[in-house]
Scaffold this active site. Structure first.
Site, PDB file in Angstrom:
ATOM      1  N   GLU A 228      -0.630   1.541  -9.127  1.00 17.42           N
ATOM      2  CA  GLU A 228      -1.771   1.369  -8.216  1.00 17.42           C
ATOM      3  C   GLU A 228      -2.679   2.579  -8.352  1.00 17.42           C
ATOM      4  OE1 GLU A 228      -1.089   0.430  -4.046  1.00 17.42           O
ATOM      5  OE2 GLU A 228       0.728  -0.685  -4.556  1.00 17.42           O
TER       6      GLU A 228
ATOM      7  N   GLU B  14       6.180   1.862  -2.423  1.00 20.64           N
ATOM      8  CA  GLU B  14       5.804   3.055  -1.632  1.00 20.64           C
ATOM      9  C   GLU B  14       6.858   3.367  -0.574  1.00 20.64           C
ATOM     10  OE1 GLU B  14       1.769   2.501  -0.224  1.00 20.64           O
ATOM     11  OE2 GLU B  14       0.963   3.264  -2.108  1.00 20.64           O
TER      12      GLU B  14
END
Ligand code: BG6
Length: 479
Positions: free
Chosen positions: A377, A178
């Protein structure tokens, strides 16, 4: 002819990160990481970052769910669910405890040898993130994290050590988890966990972020080159948090604001996939007078070290609208520019649940990047109730995941998007990254541990465990 099933070899699994499960924060020579100096917070509250480990403070990642000691039994449960892959990270500070050593710590490498062997024993392919909010804390105090160009060297040394050691055990890698969270540069948590940076009073946090992120994309491009030279079969991906930003209305100003928001959130993947900065951003640096250290050698490396695939997390969508005072750049400040989307519900933590946004995400990235995509995810944090008979009836989690898998299948089967696999967050209950809570549960496996660290650490299968087991057994045909 339209296909009706997901391709054979589609990777089904689940994801975690080392710091959120392993615990054993000072075992086997491990050094402190940024995750080890963050306290626990409450619902929608920010964790505090302390100066080192302070007496009297509670640090939930220090023990986490003790995966470090319990991984054989945990991997066995993942195998029982039918996982064909398992995403975790290598805790950087197990391998380079301070971050700036010249040689890796053998005990740390040996732990991951055992862990990956355990996965491979069951035919579970490890998917490994190099940096998942786990920078050695010493790099923060001595070098200012990714403020410093030297940290590129420390990171690539780490990457080389683990690529070399796990050359024949791990094929799928991700560089920075991320990496684009720090778009929200006004939030202490994101700059600290992405880049090991704490902003000083009077500093321009946005400029600090762009400099650090530049060093990170360069570090990522070098890691890709090193990895491919060690094993040409490695698949090395970038990883972004994909929350699409919708315009709050059909007003052209709002639509452009949303476009600028998307550009601001996804230049990270633009650079890692395409090997160059988008034009708007180089102009933006000039307009803002950001005097960044970006060399010709960096730009050449970005071109040479583009990624093989793009991994992303998907939890929610965002919405934005223009203000009356936009500058020429329509500058996006995530801490201030988001609005609530009245068309989608929210989780207990205020995350806007939007399954169709996953199909949008997959199409958007497919059109833009033309690379295989990996959903590494996706999940919902919720309070679970452990019943007296040790069952957990988490129908809300099943509903969330089913709704998202439906949209993923539409993207694959109707839109032709190349999706490599799906690893929901999280395989097992973890310490929440943003709040430090255990009670913000994500797993298919319940861990008996409470927010204050009490609990037996026993594991129990939730209803979602059996549901997901069936999903995998039918390759996603039966949801
Ligand atoms: C992502 C991270 O931000 O989302 C994970 O990669 C994190 O580390 C997950 O746990 C869920 O977020 P949170 O803050 O609820 O744990």
């Amino acid at each position: 002819m339209t296909k009706t099933t997901l391709p054979d070899g589609f990777l089904w699994g689940g994801a975690v990160a080392a710091h959120q499960v392993e615990g054993a924060y000072n075992v086997g020579g491990k050094g402190l990481s940024v995750a080890d100096v963050m306290t626990a917070a409450g619902n929608q509250e920010e964790r505090r970052i302390t100066a080192g480990v302070q007496p009297g403070e509670f640090y939930p990642n220090h023990e986490a769910v003790d995966f470090y000691h319990r991984y054989p039994a945990d991997i066995k449960l993942l195998a029982e669910m039918g996982f064909t892959c398992f995403r975790t990270s290598i805790a950087w500070s197990r391998i380079f405890p301070q971050g700036d050593e010249l040689e890796p710590n053998e005990a740390g490498l040996a732990f991951y040898d055992r862990l990956f062997d355990e996965c491979l024993k069951y035919g579970i392919e490890p998917v490994v993130t190099l940096s998942h909010f786990e920078m050695p804390y010493h790099l923060v105090t001595q070098y200012g994290g990714f403020r410093s160009r030297q940290t590129i060297t420390f990171f690539t040394r780490f990457a080389r050590a683990v690529f070399t050691r796990f050359r024949d055990k791990v094929k799928y890698w991700l560089t920075f988890n991320e990496i684009n969270n720090q778009t929200n540069y006004d939030r202490a948590f994101t700059l600290f966990t992405n880049s090991g940076i704490q902003v000083h009073a009077g500093e321009n946090a946005e400029a600090v972020m762009y400099q650090a992120a530049h060093y990170e994309v360069v570090a990522s491009s070098l890691a890709v080159q090193i990895g491919h030279s060690i094993n040409p079969d490695f698949q090395i991906g970038a990883m972004v948090a994909f929350s699409p930003v919708y315009p709050a209305s059909d007003q052209p100003r709002d639509v452009f604001k949303a476009q600028r928001a998307m550009q601001s959130r996804f230049w990270f993947s633009d650079v890692q996939v395409e090997g160059q900065y988008p034009t708007w951003l180089t102009r933006y640096f000039q307009a803002k007078h950001f005097d960044l250290d970006i060399t010709q050698a960096d730009l050449a490396n970005l071109k040479r070290g583009t990624v093989d695939y793009l991994g992303f997390s998907y939890y929610m969508s965002f919405a934005t609208q223009a203000t009356d005072h936009e500058d020429d750049q329509f500058s996006y400040n995530e801490a201030h520019d988001l609005v609530t989307n009245r068309f989608v519900p929210q989780s207990e933590w205020g995350w806007q649940v939007d399954p169709q946004g996953l199909r949008y995400a997959l199409n958007w990235m497919n059109d833009r990047y033309h690379l295989p995509l990996f959903i590494v995810e996706n999940g919902i944090g919720a309070i679970d109730q452990l019943e007296a008979d040790h069952t957990v009836h988490d129908q809300y989690r099943i509903d969330y995941l089913r709704d998202h898998i439906v949209q993923m299948k539409l993207a694959v089967l109707e839109d032709g998007v190349d999706v490599m696999g799906y690893t929901p967050w999280s395989a097992i209950d973890i310490v929440s990254a943003s709040t430090g809570q255990l009670s913000k549960r994500y797993g298919f496996i319940y861990v008996d541990r409470n927010d204050d660290g009490s609990g037996s650490l026993a594991r129990y299968r939730k209803d979602s465990f059996y549901w997901y087991q069936h999903v995998i057994a039918t390759n996603g045909a039966e949801l």
